[in-house]
Motif scaffolding. Structure first.
Motif: not given
Lengths: 319, 422, 259
Positions: A243, A247, A250, A252-253, A265-266, A269-270, A273
């Protein structure tokens, strides 16, 4: 018994809560789920590209050519690396490597090609006595660094627009750092697989006149292959669920496609967040549980493959 | 012999990969040491004369290809006085010896030409003399006094409280939060883990095998999933129940129904449990069957054998598992983000009020500070160095805890080996 | 150190061996005659296996091992600078204490050495594999399971398989490191018959701690004690008339204990 129940709680909880929440009217956002899955997949693949060759090659070296004392140190050093919290690696990626990488992508690519070529050429040119070769991981460091630097310098000459990343926080960066993070996993598991092979087999090959290299390629490598595949699977599982690095590095797009210079965005990470912000039993919450389930299923699948492989490895060793 | 050449080239490739591993570890350690401690090293204050006639005093905090960034006196607010200077703006740069650098309790830094200037600046910044935490003339410092100042700053960082926006200041609450969390996690996880391992060790057959592989698999589950579990099961499930039964008078303000120290520790305990079980069970399995049979032959029951013989012998393995658990717990930040870590919780989880320890309190954590300072700091030029300092401290803690457990384990092992016949 | 045999396949002169600071062999000298069995006997830890591993330089693979002295196989000086390890090991085959087949098929196991020396697929490879298996007395049992994994064979079959693997490359000398120590009596006697057959083709060095075995099969015998060759000569002569007390103790001790 209580503990065991607790241990089985994760999958049970996720399944139960995901099932209990009614999919009232709207179906989940499959497209977004796919993009997130793709993001995790991209990060994992990119990390494996770096970690697997280096980790397995290092383990092969340690098992067959390394000075025994150094082998212990190598393992200890990599265990130390494993103990480093991933948030620290994420920080280094985010704050230090990203700005540099934004202008040096071509250099990195060239370095990744030049360094092995240089090593290979150096090995062709000089036939060093074996004893000294056993300590190569130490005195080889400047050699590798020099090769990498040369690669970067050479790469700086290329100013192709193909190598301009869309964002400083991109898949390549995630892959590089995630690769470093999983290096200990790959190494340790590959080393275990190789160490589990009976040394008598290698000895027999040597006694038949094989060189160490031949003994490695013809006997040890085929015998350890399923163990090595298991190592790769475990590393993949680790990357997939990691993570903090993703996070932080990356961007996070949530982008689709397989652009290795684009952001991503993994799944993990989703979760990190969005979960703290969403109220339980809302629609967003349910989506996130699906994300968690997907993550769980994938890691479990990878683990299962690794397990089968390890069982096969053990079966082959029974003489 | 071309075959020999090919082989030596192959070996060189493998060796290069091994060298790569060593290089990565060394580079990482060096980079962390440098970047982690550089923020505390006293920097010089420069006096820059600009083309438009102005003269500015400040610290150089960043250097780009086309410009440098100067931090000048922050009179209004922290992080509010950066100046970007291009080389062709600058006429000359000097290092006047008697410049004063003043740091205020809220993190603001002021740069004054002399004592009178300093008083004026303080007044303009709305600060009084007692707000000043550090007042030095950095350009006049020798190497020795710079070192002294460095040590003082590190001490202030480790043992001080953060300022109100967590941009600067110390990290004591985060440090305490991290250690408390690890401690609480160990208290929860170790007995359970050892008990599970003992239970598993006595079972054979398909049932135990299935359990074992389940535990193996759990040991490899992503940490974030444990966070999801902790949030759903502990915080929203258990916590909400506890609130409804015991703290109904305070609702709708949650007590245990929101993330807190206890739930975070429980989540981490779940996370580390499989690791502990696997390693303790491996230790138990490594004890020769002959010892066990010897004890049974003397008339000891299975339970007595377990408690009196196997458990003491497995102590090294238990400590090894403990070390792994610590490394995993102190280093995982992702699950904490879901179960109660916060950017700023100046209150420590224990105080002088009954019941002295508040397991429902939100807490700070060094790992989260790293994340927060680097990604979400309003002042990026302070945030990244601060994140590095936190990171170095965190790594230091993890390694210290880890190494001490391992050293203890090796000692125990050595003592046990002495008991064995040669 | 007398009685040089008629035709010497391998001769070791003043071989000393150290593992780190520990000396394992002290100026051991030995001649191995062609087409007969030379037994090397001695107590556990007297350096028998280490001596054997000096003959094919397998000690080179152990870190910290250091060898002095000379070993000659025919005209080949094993410890000369630039001597080819793989040629030496092709000419000096070795069979270990426990059978250690590779995790591959029977066919590939026996063909392993042949392939190393450049014999690829084809009729010749198959022929030589068959020949080796016949000599090892295994052909009839495995003829129709050549592609099975060697790990599925029985213990005794594995033992003969590794012998077949060693002799497939037609070495001049065959080193056997206590190959029969894990066999029961009947199997051991059958195995000794195989050894005697093999002795008609190769020079065999047999390390054993079983005196009866040495007496039954060997023509020459060397007695090793604390890293020295105390006695070397005709087996019968040593048994009937040992020159050294240690040898006599060993022989009689063994006989008394009825091993």
């Amino acid at each position: 018994m209580f503990v065991l129940l607790l241990l089985c709680a994760i999958p049970a909880y996720l399944l139960a809560s995901a099932a209990s929440l009614p999919f009232a009217g709207q179906s989940p956002d499959w497209a977004r789920l796919g993009i997130l899955f793709g993001g995790s997949l991209r990060a994992t693949l990119c990390a494996l590209v770096f970690a697997v060759p280096v980790g397995i090659a290092a383990a092969l070296f340690a098992a067959h050519f390394c000075a025994p004392r150094l082998r212990g140190w190598l393992r200890a050093a990599l265990e130390l690396l494993e103990a480093v919290p991933t948030v620290v690696l994420g920080l280094i990626a985010f704050a230090s490597i990203a700005p540099w990488l934004a202008t040096h992508v071509a250099g990195v690519v060239v370095a990744c090609v030049v360094a092995p070529c240089a090593l290979f050429a150096w090995g062709l040119a000089t036939r060093t006595p074996r004893r000294r070769l056993g300590w190569m991981p130490l005195w080889g460091v400047p050699l590798v660094v020099a090769a990498l630097v040369a690669g970067v310098v050479l790469g700086a000459g290329i100013d192709g627009t193909r190598f301009v990343p869309a964002s400083p926080w991109n898949t390549l960066l995630v892959g590089l750092v995630l690769g470093v993070a999983t290096l200990p996993t790959v190494y340790a598991m590959a080393d275990d697989a190789l160490a589990a092979l009976p040394s008598a087999q290698t000895q027999a090959a040597l006694a038949l006149g094989a060189t160490r290299w031949q003994a490695l390629v013809t006997v040890a490598l085929p015998a350890a292959m399923s163990g090595l595949i298991a190592a790769v699977c475990m590393a993949a599982a680790r990357c997939f669920g990691e993570t903090m690095i993703v996070l932080m590095a990356s961007g996070n797009t949530p982008l689709g496609g397989f652009d290795w210079l684009g952001g991503l965005r993994s799944l993990s990470a989703e979760l990190a967040l969005e979960l703290p912000r969403s109220a339980p039993s809302g629609a967003a919450w349910r989506e996130l549980l699906l994300v968690a389930l997907l993550l769980l299923a994938t890691t479990m699948l990878l683990h299962a493959v690794a397990r089968v492989m390890r069982t096969r490895l053990r079966a082959r060793q029974v003489a | 012999m071309s075959r020999a050449r090919n082989e030596s080239a192959g070996v060189a490739l493998l060796g290069g990969a091994a060298a790569c591993c060593v290089g990565v570890v060394v580079a990482l350690a060096a980079w962390l040491a440098v970047a982690g401690f550089a923020p505390f090293w006293p920097t010089s204050v420069v006096e820059v004369s600009l083309r438009d006639g102005a003269v500015v005093l400040g610290e150089r905090v960043a250097q780009f290809d086309d410009a440098q960034v100067l931090r000048t006196s922050e009179i209004e607010r922290i992080g509010g006085a950066y100046r970007r200077l291009r080389p062709d703006d600058i006429v000359s740069t000097a290092l006047p010896r008697d410049v004063l650098a003043i740091e205020l309790a809220d993190g603001r830094r002021l740069f004054a030409r002399d004592a009178g200037d300093a008083a004026a600046l303080l007044a303009a910044a709305g600060a009084i003399e007692s707000d000043v935490v550090e007042r030095v003339a950095p350009n006049a410092l020798g190497f020795g006094s710079r070192c002294m100042l460095f040590v003082k700053r590190v001490a202030r960082f480790v043992a001080g409280a953060p300022d109100t926006s967590n941009i600067s200041g110390g990290v004591l609450p985060a440090l305490i939060g991290t250690l408390t969390l690890v401690l609480l996690m160990s208290v929860l996880a170790m007995p359970l883990g050892v008990a599970t391992a003992m239970f598993l060790h006595q079972r054979r057959g398909a049932y135990a095998r299935a359990l074992r592989s389940a535990i193996d698999m759990l040991a490899g589950m992503p940490a974030i999933l444990y966070g999801v579990l902790g949030l759903g099961l502990f915080v929203h499930g258990l916590g909400a129940r506890v609130d409804a039964w015991f703290f109904a008078d305070r609702l709708p303000v949650p007590t245990f129904g929101s993330g807190g120290l206890l739930w975070a520790a429980a989540t981490l305990a779940l996370l580390t449990l499989p690791v502990v079980v696997v390693s303790v069970e491996r230790g138990l399995a490594g004890i020769p069957a002959s010892l066990r049979e010897g004890s049974l032959a003397l008339g000891a029951t299975r339970e007595e054998t377990m408690w009196r013989l196997l458990l003491p012998l497995a102590r090294p393995a238990i400590l090894g598992g403990f070390a792994l658990a610590i490394a995993r717990a102190a280093g995982s930040v992702a699950p904490l983000m879901l179960v109660g870590v916060v950017k700023l919780a100046p209150a420590l989880p224990f105080d002088a009020h009954f019941p002295y320890f508040h397991p429902s309190a939100q807490f700070m954590h060094l790992g989260f500070s790293v994340y927060d300072a680097s990604m979400a700091s309003p002042d990026a030029l302070r945030g990244v160095p601060r994140a590095y300092a936190c990171a170095a401290l965190l790594v230091l803690i993890v390694l210290t805890l880890n190494l001490s457990a391992l050293v203890l384990r090796n000692r125990l092992r050595a003592r046990q080996r002495m008991l064995e016949p040669a | 150190m007398n009685a040089a045999p008629v035709s010497v396949a391998l001769s070791a002169r003043d071989v000393s061996l150290w593992y780190g600071a520990r000396q394992v062999l002290d100026a051991a000298s030995l001649d191995v005659a062609s087409r007969c069995i030379t037994a090397v006997v001695g107590r556990s830890g007297s350096g028998k296996s280490s001596l054997l591993r000096c003959f094919n330089r397998l000690n080179d693979e152990i870190d910290g091992a250091r060898v002095q002295g000379s070993v000659r196989v025919g005209e080949l000086d094993a410890y000369a600078r630039g001597a080819s390890l793989s040629e030496l090991r092709r000419r000096v085959g070795m069979v270990f204490q426990r059978p250690n087949p590779f995790p591959m098929s029977v066919h590939d196991n026996v063909g392993y050495g042949l392939r190393l020396f450049g014999l690829k697929r084809g009729a010749e490879l198959d022929d030589r594999i068959e020949a080796a298996l016949r000599v090892a007395g295994l052909w009839d049992e495995v003829a129709n399971r050549l592609d099975d994994s060697a790990l599925d064979l029985s213990f005794g079959q594995q033992q003969r398989l590794v012998i077949a693997r060693a002799i497939a490359v037609e070495p001049e000398v065959l080193l056997l490191d206590e190959p029969a120590s894990a066999l029961d009596l009947a199997a051991m006697l059958r195995f000794e018959e195989l050894l005697l057959q093999l002795a008609s083709r190769f020079a065999i060095v047999l390390v054993t701690h079983n005196m009866q075995q040495a007496a039954r099969v060997s023509r020459w015998m060397a007695f090793l004690h604390e890293g020295r060759v105390l006695e070397f000569g005709d087996t019968d002569a040593i048994f009937t008339n040992p020159h050294r007390r240690e040898t006599e103790d060993f022989i009689t001790g063994r006989i008394v204990s009825g091993d």
